[in-house]
Design a protein around this motif. Structure first.
Motif, PDB file in Angstrom:
ATOM      1  N   ARG A   1       0.846  -1.187   0.000  1.00 38.74           N
ATOM      2  CA  ARG A   1       0.000   0.000   0.000  1.00 38.74           C
ATOM      3  C   ARG A   1       0.880   1.235   0.000  1.00 38.74           C
ATOM      4  NH1 ARG A   1      -4.482   0.028   4.491  1.00 38.74           N
ATOM      5  NH2 ARG A   1      -5.468   1.273   2.876  1.00 38.74           N
ATOM      6  N   PRO A   2       0.346   2.250  -0.536  1.00 38.30           N
ATOM      7  CA  PRO A   2       1.111   3.500  -0.441  1.00 38.30           C
ATOM      8  C   PRO A   2       1.057   3.966   1.006  1.00 38.30           C
ATOM      9  CG  PRO A   2      -1.020   3.889  -1.487  1.00 38.30           C
ATOM     10  CD  PRO A   2      -0.880   2.406  -1.328  1.00 38.30           C
TER      11      PRO A   2
ATOM     12  N   ASN B   1       0.657   6.296   4.240  1.00 39.97           N
ATOM     13  CA  ASN B   1      -0.131   7.488   4.525  1.00 39.97           C
ATOM     14  C   ASN B   1       0.781   8.543   5.142  1.00 39.97           C
ATOM     15  OD1 ASN B   1       0.141   7.006   7.323  1.00 39.97           O
ATOM     16  ND2 ASN B   1      -1.649   5.672   7.323  1.00 39.97           N
ATOM     17  N   ALA B   2       0.204   9.671   5.432  1.00 39.29           N
ATOM     18  CA  ALA B   2       1.008  10.771   5.943  1.00 39.29           C
ATOM     19  C   ALA B   2       1.761  10.396   7.210  1.00 39.29           C
ATOM     20  CB  ALA B   2       0.117  11.984   6.201  1.00 39.29           C
ATOM     21  N   PHE B   3       1.074   9.741   8.079  1.00 37.56           N
ATOM     22  CA  PHE B   3       1.731   9.386   9.329  1.00 37.56           C
ATOM     23  C   PHE B   3       2.873   8.405   9.114  1.00 37.56           C
ATOM     24  CE2 PHE B   3       2.185   6.465  12.903  1.00 37.56           C
ATOM     25  CZ  PHE B   3       2.600   7.350  13.898  1.00 37.56           C
ATOM     26  N   MET B   4       2.653   7.486   8.264  1.00 33.97           N
ATOM     27  CA  MET B   4       3.701   6.504   7.994  1.00 33.97           C
ATOM     28  C   MET B   4       4.941   7.183   7.417  1.00 33.97           C
ATOM     29  SD  MET B   4       3.273   3.492   8.888  1.00 33.97           S
ATOM     30  CE  MET B   4       2.008   2.916   9.973  1.00 33.97           C
ATOM     31  N   LEU B   5       4.703   8.131   6.592  1.00 35.88           N
ATOM     32  CA  LEU B   5       5.832   8.860   6.022  1.00 35.88           C
ATOM     33  C   LEU B   5       6.557   9.620   7.124  1.00 35.88           C
ATOM     34  CD1 LEU B   5       4.124  10.225   2.795  1.00 35.88           C
ATOM     35  CD2 LEU B   5       5.833   8.422   2.957  1.00 35.88           C
ATOM     36  N   PHE B   6       5.757  10.179   7.966  1.00 35.98           N
ATOM     37  CA  PHE B   6       6.313  10.932   9.078  1.00 35.98           C
ATOM     38  C   PHE B   6       7.132  10.016   9.984  1.00 35.98           C
ATOM     39  CE2 PHE B   6       5.851  12.125  13.569  1.00 35.98           C
ATOM     40  CZ  PHE B   6       6.412  13.391  13.564  1.00 35.98           C
ATOM     41  N   ARG B   7       6.549   8.923  10.297  1.00 39.98           N
ATOM     42  CA  ARG B   7       7.223   7.987  11.191  1.00 39.98           C
ATOM     43  C   ARG B   7       8.510   7.475  10.574  1.00 39.98           C
ATOM     44  NH1 ARG B   7       8.656   3.317  12.712  1.00 39.98           N
ATOM     45  NH2 ARG B   7       8.169   2.363  14.721  1.00 39.98           N
ATOM     46  N   SER B   8       8.453   7.163   9.311  1.00 38.97           N
ATOM     47  CA  SER B   8       9.644   6.669   8.638  1.00 38.97           C
ATOM     48  C   SER B   8      10.750   7.709   8.639  1.00 38.97           C
ATOM     49  CB  SER B   8       9.304   6.269   7.208  1.00 38.97           C
ATOM     50  OG  SER B   8       8.498   5.116   7.213  1.00 38.97           O
ATOM     51  N   ASP B   9      10.343   8.924   8.428  1.00 37.73           N
ATOM     52  CA  ASP B   9      11.339   9.985   8.443  1.00 37.73           C
ATOM     53  C   ASP B   9      11.916  10.144   9.838  1.00 37.73           C
ATOM     54  OD1 ASP B   9      11.309  10.579   5.833  1.00 37.73           O
ATOM     55  OD2 ASP B   9      10.291  12.495   5.992  1.00 37.73           O
ATOM     56  N   TYR B  10      11.047  10.061  10.751  1.00 39.26           N
ATOM     57  CA  TYR B  10      11.495  10.220  12.123  1.00 39.26           C
ATOM     58  C   TYR B  10      12.560   9.170  12.461  1.00 39.26           C
ATOM     59  CZ  TYR B  10      11.744  10.051  17.139  1.00 39.26           C
ATOM     60  OH  TYR B  10      12.228  10.041  18.412  1.00 39.26           O
ATOM     61  N   TRP B  11      12.237   7.963  12.099  1.00 36.07           N
ATOM     62  CA  TRP B  11      13.167   6.888  12.399  1.00 36.07           C
ATOM     63  C   TRP B  11      14.476   7.053  11.645  1.00 36.07           C
ATOM     64  CZ3 TRP B  11      14.751   3.896  15.832  1.00 36.07           C
ATOM     65  CH2 TRP B  11      15.547   2.774  15.553  1.00 36.07           C
ATOM     66  N   ARG B  12      14.332   7.429  10.427  1.00 39.56           N
ATOM     67  CA  ARG B  12      15.510   7.597   9.601  1.00 39.56           C
ATOM     68  C   ARG B  12      16.431   8.671  10.160  1.00 39.56           C
ATOM     69  NH1 ARG B  12      14.192   6.478   5.803  1.00 39.56           N
ATOM     70  NH2 ARG B  12      15.715   5.333   4.649  1.00 39.56           N
TER      71      ARG B  12
ATOM     72  N   TYR C   1       3.380  16.411   5.048  1.00 39.72           N
ATOM     73  CA  TYR C   1       3.312  14.949   4.934  1.00 39.72           C
ATOM     74  C   TYR C   1       2.056  14.489   4.226  1.00 39.72           C
ATOM     75  CZ  TYR C   1       7.534  14.475   7.535  1.00 39.72           C
ATOM     76  OH  TYR C   1       8.854  14.528   7.888  1.00 39.72           O
ATOM     77  N   THR C   2       1.038  15.239   4.459  1.00 34.59           N
ATOM     78  CA  THR C   2      -0.202  14.893   3.774  1.00 34.59           C
ATOM     79  C   THR C   2      -0.002  15.013   2.267  1.00 34.59           C
ATOM     80  OG1 THR C   2      -1.493  15.721   5.641  1.00 34.59           O
ATOM     81  CG2 THR C   2      -2.641  15.456   3.552  1.00 34.59           C
ATOM     82  N   ASP C   3       0.690  16.041   1.904  1.00 33.16           N
ATOM     83  CA  ASP C   3       0.956  16.233   0.487  1.00 33.16           C
ATOM     84  C   ASP C   3       1.838  15.117  -0.064  1.00 33.16           C
ATOM     85  OD1 ASP C   3      -0.520  18.533   0.528  1.00 33.16           O
ATOM     86  OD2 ASP C   3       1.198  19.875   0.728  1.00 33.16           O
ATOM     87  N   LYS C   4       2.777  14.763   0.732  1.00 30.10           N
ATOM     88  CA  LYS C   4       3.666  13.685   0.291  1.00 30.10           C
ATOM     89  C   LYS C   4       2.889  12.389   0.131  1.00 30.10           C
ATOM     90  CE  LYS C   4       7.937  15.403   2.313  1.00 30.10           C
ATOM     91  NZ  LYS C   4       9.010  15.146   3.272  1.00 30.10           N
ATOM     92  N   ALA C   5       1.988  12.213   1.045  1.00 26.91           N
ATOM     93  CA  ALA C   5       1.184  10.992   0.973  1.00 26.91           C
ATOM     94  C   ALA C   5       0.334  11.000  -0.281  1.00 26.91           C
ATOM     95  CB  ALA C   5       0.307  10.875   2.215  1.00 26.91           C
ATOM     96  N   ILE C   6      -0.152  12.154  -0.603  1.00 27.69           N
ATOM     97  CA  ILE C   6      -0.956  12.275  -1.816  1.00 27.69           C
ATOM     98  C   ILE C   6      -0.095  11.973  -3.037  1.00 27.69           C
ATOM     99  CG2 ILE C   6      -2.189  13.895  -3.298  1.00 27.69           C
ATOM    100  CD1 ILE C   6      -3.131  15.297  -0.708  1.00 27.69           C
ATOM    101  N   SER C   7       1.086  12.500  -3.014  1.00 29.91           N
ATOM    102  CA  SER C   7       1.990  12.234  -4.126  1.00 29.91           C
ATOM    103  C   SER C   7       2.306  10.749  -4.238  1.00 29.91           C
ATOM    104  CB  SER C   7       3.304  13.000  -3.926  1.00 29.91           C
ATOM    105  OG  SER C   7       3.055  14.379  -3.876  1.00 29.91           O
ATOM    106  N   ALA C   8       2.560  10.197  -3.080  1.00 28.41           N
ATOM    107  CA  ALA C   8       2.889   8.774  -3.068  1.00 28.41           C
ATOM    108  C   ALA C   8       1.732   7.972  -3.636  1.00 28.41           C
ATOM    109  CB  ALA C   8       3.199   8.329  -1.646  1.00 28.41           C
ATOM    110  N   LYS C   9       0.573   8.413  -3.277  1.00 31.63           N
ATOM    111  CA  LYS C   9      -0.610   7.717  -3.747  1.00 31.63           C
ATOM    112  C   LYS C   9      -0.774   7.854  -5.247  1.00 31.63           C
ATOM    113  CE  LYS C   9      -5.298   8.258  -2.516  1.00 31.63           C
ATOM    114  NZ  LYS C   9      -6.149   8.763  -1.443  1.00 31.63           N
ATOM    115  N   GLU C  10      -0.523   9.030  -5.715  1.00 38.24           N
ATOM    116  CA  GLU C  10      -0.652   9.255  -7.150  1.00 38.24           C
ATOM    117  C   GLU C  10       0.369   8.431  -7.932  1.00 38.24           C
ATOM    118  OE1 GLU C  10      -2.355  13.826  -7.023  1.00 38.24           O
ATOM    119  OE2 GLU C  10      -0.233  13.467  -7.293  1.00 38.24           O
TER     120      GLU C  10
END
Length: 334
Positions: A80-81, A83-94, A127-136
Motif C-alpha cells: 500500500r502507499p 499514509n502521511a503518518f507513515m511517512l512521518f514515522r519513517s522519516d522520524y526513524w531515519r 506529509y499529507t501532500d507527500k502521501a498524496i503524491s505517493a498515492k498518485e
DNA sequence: ATGAATGAAAC
DNA sequence: GTTTCATTCAT
C-alpha cells in the motif's frame, strides 16, 4: 483467547521529540539524512521542524523493498502507499535512529504518535501532500492495484495456512491484474471451470494432513472454498476468461503461446495440461529450460512440486502464471 | 479490520 | 522461522 498477558514488560525509554523529515515519494526509504540531531532526550517540545529539504531520494536507491512481512511475501505483491503518518514515522526513524537510544519500535510509534498530533498543521500538511503524491505515483505505477485486506482468520488459520494465504493473496492479485486487463480469451475460462467446486459446499480442507506440499494444498483453499464472504476473494467460478493473447503481466510477458489449460482437482490438487511444444519454463537465473519432448501431458501437483524444489518456473496460461508464484521466493527455498 | 514501516521481542 | 507490537490513516 490467547492469554496474552501483557507483554508489556518492555518499556519505554524516553521521548526524543523530534521531527520529521523525509521519505521517498513512493514511500520507500530515501537515503538522505540530514540531521536533526536529536538530542536524545527528553521533553523538548520540539518546535518546529521543517527542515527536511528534499534531497531524498535517489542516492542510488538500491533495492527499495525490504522487510516484507512474511504473510505477504509474494513475488508481485504491491504494498500500500504510505499514509502521511507513515511517512512521518519513517522519516522520524531515519533521522533519529542513530542518535536516540530507543530501540523498541512500539515506543517509537508512541512517540511518533505524540509528535504527530502535536505537529503544526503546516508540517502535517507537508506529509499529507507527500502521501498524496505517493498515492498518485502508486496509482500510476500500479493502475490495477486494489487494496484487498485479508481477514485475520485467514492469516492465522493453522495448518499450512500461511502458505495458503500467500498463495491466495497472490492469486487474488493476479486475478485482479488479469481482470484489469480486460480478459477476454476463453481458454482459461475453460481452464477455471471448476465443475462442482462451487457447488460443493464443504470440502474438508482441514482434513488434509499438512504434508507441507504447498502445491497440493493450494487448490483446496483457493478453489474449493468459494465462500462469498471472503473479502477480496474472487471465487473461481467468477473469474472471467483470460486473454491469452494479451501480453502477460509481470514476469511472463515474454511467455510465447500460453499452453493449454489448468484443471483443479478437489482431491489431487492442481493439474495442468501442458502442451510441451509450446511451453517452456525458466529458472530464476533467467536460464530457459526446454520441456521434455513429448505429447501434451498433465502436470500434476507432484510435478509442480518437483519444479518448485528445482527452483524453476512453470508458465502455464493464467493459472500457470499464478502457479509460478508457488515456486517463487520462500517456496523453493525452504 | 487490515496493512502501510520498523525491528526487537515474543512465540 | 514467524508473528506481534505500537502508531495513524486510507481503504
Amino acid at each position: 483467547m490467547t492469554p496474552i498477558l501483557t507483554t508489556t514488560t518492555r518499556r519505554s525509554r524516553r521521548l526524543s521529540s523530534q521531527v520529521p523529515v523525509r521519505y521517498d515519494e513512493e514511500g520507500w526509504e530515501a537515503t538522505d539524512l540530514l540531521m536533526y540531531l536529536t538530542t536524545p532526550v527528553s521533553e523538548a517540545p520540539s518546535p518546529a521542524p521543517s527542515a527536511f529539504s528534499h534531497s531524498s531520494t535517489q542516492s542510488d536507491t538500491p533495492s527499495p523493498r525490504r522487510h516484507t512481512p512474511s504473510h505477504r511475501r509474494t513475488p508481485e505483491h504491491v504494498p500500500r502507499p504510505p499514509n502521511a503518518f507513515m511517512l512521518f514515522r519513517s522519516d522520524y526513524w531515519r533521522e533519529n535512529k542513530d542518535t536516540i537510544r530507543e530501540r523498541d519500535h512500539r515506543e517509537i510509534s508512541r512517540i511518533c504518535g505524540e509528535l504527530w498530533r502535536a505537529l503544526p498543521p503546516a508540517e502535517k500538511q507537508v506529509y499529507t501532500d507527500k502521501a498524496i503524491s505517493a498515492k498518485e505515483e502508486h496509482l500510476v505505477k500500479y493502475p490495477d492495484y486494489k487494496f484487498t485486506p485479508m481477514s485475520r482468520q485467514k492469516k492465522t488459520r493453522r495448518v499450512v495456512s500461511r502458505d495458503r494465504d500467500i498463495i491466495e493473496e497472490a492469486r487474488r492479485e493476479k486475478i485482479g491484474m488479469l481482470m484489469g486487463k480486460g480478459a477476454e480469451g476463453m481458454e482459461l475460462g475453460r481452464a477455471l471451470e471448476v465443475e462442482d467446486t462451487c457447488g460443493n459446499p464443504s470440502t474438508p480442507v482441514t482434513e488434509r494432513t499438512p504434508t507441507t506440499t504447498l502445491i497440493a494444498e493450494f487448490p483446496a483453499t483457493n478453489e474449493l472454498v468459494c465462500d462469498g464472504e471472503e473479502d477480496g476473494f474472487v471465487p473461481t467460478c467468477d473469474i472471467p476468461p483470460l486473454d491469452l493473447n494479451a501480453p502477460n503481466p509481470g514476469l511472463y510477458n515474454h511467455v510465447p503461446e500460453p499452453p493449454s489449460y489448468a484443471h483443479i482437482d478437489p482431491q489431487f490438487g492442481f493439474k495442468a495440461h501442458v502442451d510441451v511444444d509450446n511451453c517452456f519454463w525458466f529458472k530464476p537465473t533467467g536460464e530457459f529450460v526446454n520441456p521434455p519432448a513429448g505429447p501434451p501431458a498433465f502436470i500434476t501437483a507432484d510435478h509442480f512440486q518437483s519444479f518448485a524444489l528445482d527452483g524453476t518456473y512453470v508458465p502455464i496460461s493464467g493459472l500457470g502464471l499464478y502457479e509460478t508464484d508457488l515456486v517463487y521466493d520462500s517456496y523453493n527455498g525452504a
